[in-house]
Design an enzyme around this catalytic site. Structure first.
Site, mmCIF file in Angstrom:
data_model
loop_
_atom_site.group_PDB
_atom_site.id
_atom_site.type_symbol
_atom_site.label_atom_id
_atom_site.label_comp_id
_atom_site.label_asym_id
_atom_site.label_seq_id
_atom_site.Cartn_x
_atom_site.Cartn_y
_atom_site.Cartn_z
ATOM 1 N N ARG A 119 0.820 -1.227 0.000
ATOM 2 C CA ARG A 119 0.000 0.000 0.000
ATOM 3 C C ARG A 119 0.847 1.266 0.000
ATOM 4 O O ARG A 119 0.338 2.341 -0.311
ATOM 5 C CB ARG A 119 -1.003 -0.033 1.160
ATOM 6 C CG ARG A 119 -2.137 -1.031 0.911
ATOM 7 C CD ARG A 119 -3.169 -1.016 2.024
ATOM 8 N NE ARG A 119 -2.632 -1.434 3.286
ATOM 9 C CZ ARG A 119 -2.499 -2.707 3.691
ATOM 10 N NH1 ARG A 119 -2.898 -3.684 2.895
ATOM 11 N NH2 ARG A 119 -1.983 -3.012 4.861
ATOM 12 N N GLU B 169 6.604 -9.645 16.201
ATOM 13 C CA GLU B 169 6.179 -10.141 17.511
ATOM 14 C C GLU B 169 6.529 -11.629 17.656
ATOM 15 O O GLU B 169 7.067 -12.072 18.658
ATOM 16 C CB GLU B 169 4.671 -9.916 17.663
ATOM 17 C CG GLU B 169 4.217 -9.990 19.097
ATOM 18 C CD GLU B 169 2.731 -9.714 19.218
ATOM 19 O OE1 GLU B 169 2.114 -9.283 18.236
ATOM 20 O OE2 GLU B 169 2.197 -9.961 20.316
HETATM 21 P P1 AMP Z 1 4.312 -1.770 11.630
HETATM 22 O O1 AMP Z 1 5.599 -2.361 11.088
HETATM 23 O O2 AMP Z 1 3.846 -2.451 12.864
HETATM 24 O O3 AMP Z 1 4.403 -0.257 11.770
HETATM 25 O O4 AMP Z 1 3.180 -2.097 10.569
HETATM 26 C C1 AMP Z 1 3.029 -1.308 9.438
HETATM 27 C C2 AMP Z 1 2.586 -2.123 8.241
HETATM 28 O O5 AMP Z 1 1.527 -3.028 8.567
HETATM 29 C C3 AMP Z 1 2.071 -1.204 7.148
HETATM 30 O O6 AMP Z 1 2.607 -1.651 5.911
HETATM 31 C C4 AMP Z 1 0.566 -1.339 7.211
HETATM 32 O O7 AMP Z 1 0.024 -1.402 5.920
HETATM 33 C C5 AMP Z 1 0.295 -2.631 7.964
HETATM 34 N N1 AMP Z 1 -0.670 -2.475 9.074
HETATM 35 C C6 AMP Z 1 -0.401 -2.682 10.382
HETATM 36 N N2 AMP Z 1 -1.488 -2.510 11.140
HETATM 37 C C7 AMP Z 1 -2.500 -2.181 10.307
HETATM 38 C C8 AMP Z 1 -3.883 -1.846 10.486
HETATM 39 N N3 AMP Z 1 -4.471 -1.833 11.699
HETATM 40 N N4 AMP Z 1 -4.608 -1.526 9.398
HETATM 41 C C9 AMP Z 1 -4.042 -1.534 8.169
HETATM 42 N N5 AMP Z 1 -2.756 -1.844 7.934
HETATM 43 C C10 AMP Z 1 -1.969 -2.167 8.980
#
Ligand code: AMP
Length: 177
Positions: A63, A100
């Protein structure tokens, strides 16, 4: 609330328990169906990058590609794809990071970054910050500079900003929940 934030707030759809129980997924597909809103998003990112020196946009699969490429086209700068392991066809460099449970790896094509470039990391959403931090490490491993981070959405309760603060760079977010 400014107009763009209000429009985003109204348009982003919450999907409970996707992709697994307990996750509230922020679905941006309704945003993509609105070309006027999409244009406003691209303009807002371009405006916020004006004061920074940005030579390339590095979008994170998948995305992060949706607005990353239009922003790069608008700014007249290269768009770099950061993908999950095994997806890019030519020789790659990769960076492994902890999740995690277990680990993940992201990649970019080898030699695609000019060491003089300031590269902006871009994704749709900042959650824990693990993915964006890994992208920053990948960029640094290629001796390029990090311009900053940019996201359509921040999930502030997951405290991703804490992880990104280590880089002392601007973090652009169009809306926080
Ligand atoms: P993080 O590495 O935990 O910051 O996760 C970010 C990635 O996970 C991004 O590429 C987001 O598209 C996806 N992502 C994580 N949580 C969500 C959520 N609640 N809704 C949509 N996409 C998410």
């Amino acid at each position: 609330m400014n107009t763009l934030r209000h429009r985003l707030d109204q348009t982003i759809r919450d999907v409970p328990d996707f992709p697994k129980a307990g996750i509230l997924f922020k679905d941006i597909t309704p945003v993509l169906e609105d070309p006027v809103l999409c244009k406003q998003i691209v303009n807002a990112f371009c405006a916020s990058f004006e004061a920074m020196k940005v030579d390339a946009i590095a979008g994170i699969e998948s995305r992060g590609f949706l607005f990353g490429l239009p922003i790069a086209i608008e700014m007249g700068i290269p768009f770099i794809t950061i993908r999950k392991k095994g997806k890019l066809p030519a020789e790659t460099v990769s960076y492994e990071y902890d999740l995690e449970y277990g680990s993940a790896a992201i990649e970019m094509h080898k030699g695609v970054l000019d060491p003089n470039w300031n590269v902006m990391v871009h994704d749709d959403l900042l959650a824990t910050g693990g993915t964006a931090a890994a992208a920053a490490e990948l960029i640094k491993s290629q001796n390029a500079q990090l311009a900053g981070f940019s996201f359509l959405i921040e999930l502030s309760f997951l405290e991703g900003m804490k992880k990104l603060e280590n880089y002392s760079k601007d973090v652009v977010r169009l809306i926080s929940f």
